[in-house]
Design an enzyme around this catalytic site. Structure first.
Site, PDB file in Angstrom:
ATOM      1  N   LYS A 111       1.187  -1.105   0.233  1.00  0.00           N
ATOM      2  CA  LYS A 111       0.028  -0.149   0.112  1.00  0.00           C
ATOM      3  C   LYS A 111       0.564   1.334  -0.220  1.00  0.00           C
ATOM      4  O   LYS A 111       0.713   2.675  -0.208  1.00  0.00           O
ATOM      5  CB  LYS A 111      -1.231  -0.133   1.327  1.00  0.00           C
ATOM      6  N   LYS A 193      -5.263 -10.135  -5.040  1.00  0.00           N
ATOM      7  CA  LYS A 193      -6.297 -10.469  -3.824  1.00  0.00           C
ATOM      8  C   LYS A 193      -7.478  -9.625  -4.238  1.00  0.00           C
ATOM      9  O   LYS A 193      -6.909  -7.816  -4.766  1.00  0.00           O
ATOM     10  CB  LYS A 193      -5.717 -10.638  -2.757  1.00  0.00           C
ATOM     11  N   LYS A 196     -11.338  -4.098  -1.165  1.00  0.00           N
ATOM     12  CA  LYS A 196     -12.483  -3.170  -1.320  1.00  0.00           C
ATOM     13  C   LYS A 196     -11.368  -1.431  -2.260  1.00  0.00           C
ATOM     14  O   LYS A 196     -12.134  -1.150  -2.882  1.00  0.00           O
ATOM     15  CB  LYS A 196     -12.225  -2.645  -0.371  1.00  0.00           C
TER      16      LYS A 196
HETATM   17  P1  ATP Z   1      -8.791  -2.882   1.791  1.00  0.00           P
HETATM   18  O1  ATP Z   1      -8.962  -3.104   0.611  1.00  0.00           O
HETATM   19  O2  ATP Z   1      -9.455  -1.366   2.115  1.00  0.00           O
HETATM   20  O3  ATP Z   1      -8.250  -3.155   2.685  1.00  0.00           O
HETATM   21  P2  ATP Z   1      -9.927  -5.810   1.943  1.00  0.00           P
HETATM   22  O4  ATP Z   1     -10.848  -6.154   0.980  1.00  0.00           O
HETATM   23  O5  ATP Z   1      -8.395  -6.053   2.239  1.00  0.00           O
HETATM   24  O6  ATP Z   1     -10.120  -4.294   2.108  1.00  0.00           O
HETATM   25  P3  ATP Z   1     -10.158  -5.735   5.340  1.00  0.00           P
HETATM   26  O7  ATP Z   1     -11.408  -5.116   5.419  1.00  0.00           O
HETATM   27  O8  ATP Z   1      -8.710  -4.700   4.889  1.00  0.00           O
HETATM   28  O9  ATP Z   1     -10.968  -5.913   3.334  1.00  0.00           O
HETATM   29  O10 ATP Z   1     -10.379  -7.229   5.685  1.00  0.00           O
HETATM   30  C1  ATP Z   1     -11.223  -7.855   6.048  1.00  0.00           C
HETATM   31  C2  ATP Z   1     -11.744  -9.286   6.176  1.00  0.00           C
HETATM   32  O11 ATP Z   1     -11.937 -10.068   4.717  1.00  0.00           O
HETATM   33  C3  ATP Z   1      -9.721  -9.972   7.023  1.00  0.00           C
HETATM   34  O12 ATP Z   1      -9.983 -11.054   7.727  1.00  0.00           O
HETATM   35  C4  ATP Z   1      -9.355 -10.164   5.233  1.00  0.00           C
HETATM   36  O13 ATP Z   1      -8.185 -10.624   5.820  1.00  0.00           O
HETATM   37  C5  ATP Z   1      -9.854 -10.808   4.946  1.00  0.00           C
HETATM   38  N1  ATP Z   1     -10.009 -10.393   2.675  1.00  0.00           N
HETATM   39  C6  ATP Z   1      -9.773  -9.661   1.937  1.00  0.00           C
HETATM   40  N2  ATP Z   1      -9.226  -9.407   0.838  1.00  0.00           N
HETATM   41  C7  ATP Z   1      -9.558 -11.538   1.220  1.00  0.00           C
HETATM   42  C8  ATP Z   1      -9.432 -11.728  -0.226  1.00  0.00           C
HETATM   43  N3  ATP Z   1      -9.862 -11.643  -1.125  1.00  0.00           N
HETATM   44  N4  ATP Z   1      -9.521 -13.304   0.387  1.00  0.00           N
HETATM   45  C9  ATP Z   1      -9.993 -13.879   1.562  1.00  0.00           C
HETATM   46  N5  ATP Z   1     -10.114 -13.022   2.440  1.00  0.00           N
HETATM   47  C10 ATP Z   1      -9.992 -11.565   2.529  1.00  0.00           C
HETATM   48 MG    MG Z   2      -7.389  -5.524   3.516  1.00  0.00          MG
END
Ligand code: ATP
Ligand code: MG
Length: 330
Positions: A111, A193, A196
């Site tokens: 990031k 991956k 969001k």
């Molecule tokens: P951001 O991009 O803002 O970091 P994010 O999609 O990574 O958002 P988080 O809020 O950081 O979401 O993570 C919430 C939960 O979802 C965490 O437990 C994280 O490990 C899990 N998670 C996030 N992305 C994935 C993915 N692609 N596959 C499986 N688990 C995920």
């Molecule tokens: Mg995340």
């Protein structure tokens, strides 16, 4: 019975990676454990963000958690910024957190390059995350694979704090990750991956039409340039998603018809789209109902924050005492 804690950022809509990787475990763990689930809004302000929509995104994430099956009768659901002890404990832990390890964190490195001037909060994010967990002395943390490294740091901080301030007593337990079989869902771009913040997601509340619009252009096996080119399902993200949304017989059929080029990628995606829409329909319906019941959501979050503050202030009083601070009124 274990104490369980986990959090999700309101940095966008809950997507199928979040749901498959973590949230389904939130729901399953409610049976027989003491669970706390948190919308971690203070994590979502590390870097530039849209101030005007933060509150709505926070409420909407709480709604998604409830719609996915987090049950306020069995788990404590709250918003991180409503419990100021998280930030206080993060400061105390920052005093024993090794800088070199924070700089080596994969998520930080991924990031950090998005910023011209890297905010310190991005670097210390895992310290706040450790505080979130250790504040409730949680033993188990349902997360996706990307958070395993941060949890290692949380364990190390617990060990260091126990060694320095608790005479080696395990006052702060070392939290263990709980991973699901879908620990890392790839984004629709097939490159990174699903996240969001990367815009490569399918939200859990999307309509069947929106799901199809997103799946249609999604990355597949690059060797299948023509419909007649045979594919390798094991390297195709669409096949990976079938394994999470389609019945076993369909998964077998998809693999066979991909390898033999009996189906083109569009045929395969149509089947996935229908199964995904069906699988997500209950979440979508409950979300629509909860959006129409703002008072219920307000009440759940208010009650959750009150319980969380009580638990958090107990731990923080103990931690502060062991660190030698003068108690108020003493
Ligand atoms: P951001 O991009 O803002 O970091 P994010 O999609 O990574 O958002 P988080 O809020 O950081 O979401 O993570 C919430 C939960 O979802 C965490 O437990 C994280 O490990 C899990 N998670 C996030 N992305 C994935 C993915 N692609 N596959 C499986 N688990 C995920
Ligand atoms: Mg995340």
């Amino acid at each position: 019975m274990a104490r369980v804690f986990s959090g999700i950022q309101p940095s966008g809509e809950m997507h199928i990676g979040n749901w498959l990787g973590a949230i389904r475990n939130y729901v399953a763990l409610q049976d027989g454990n003491a669970c706390l689930y948190c919308v971690v809004d203070q994590h979502a302000v590390t870097g530039a963000y849209d101030v005007g929509s933060l509150a709505d995104r926070t409420r909407e994430m709480a709604i998604s958690l409830l719609a996915a099956g987090v049950d306020p009768a069995r788990a404590v659901l709250f918003v991180q910024s409503h419990v100021p002890q998280h930030a206080t404990l993060a400061w105390l832990l920052a005093t024993i957190a090794p800088l070199g390890e924070l700089e080596r964190m994969t998520q930080y490195k991924d990031k950090a390059h998005r910023f011209e001037s890297v905010p310190t909060g991005l670097l210390t994010y895992p310290v706040l995350m450790a505080a979130d967990i250790l504040l409730y002395r949680a033993e188990a943390v349902p997360v996706g694979e990307d958070q395993v490294q941060h949890l290692e740091l949380a364990r190390e901080l617990a060990r260091r704090w126990n060694a320095t301030f608790a005479g080696g007593e395990a006052y702060l337990p070392e939290p263990q990750p709980i991973l699901s079989p879908a620990r890392r869902i790839m984004g629709l771009d097939g490159q990174a991956k699903m996240s969001k913040s990367l815009g490569n997601t399918i939200g859990v509340t999307e309509s069947p039409e929106a799901i199809w619009q997103k799946l249609r252009p999604a990355m597949t096996d690059p060797a299948r340039k023509l419909k007649t080119d045979p594919g390798t399902p094991e390297i195709c993200n669409i096949y990976a998603l079938h394994r999470h949304f389609s019945p076993e017989a369909t998964v077998v059929e998809v693999a066979m018809k991909c390898r033999s080029a009996a189906w083109g990628c569009i045929d395969c995606k149509k089947v996935l789209s229908a199964n995904m829409a069906e699988g997500l329909a209950p979440i979508r319906e409950r979300t629509l109902a909860l959006r129409a019941a703002p008072e219920t959501v307000r009440q759940v979050l208010g009650d959750g924050a009150a319980v969380a503050r009580r638990l958090a202030s107990e731990t923080l009083a103990e931690v502060s005492g062991r660190m030698g601070f003068l108690p108020e009124g003493a």
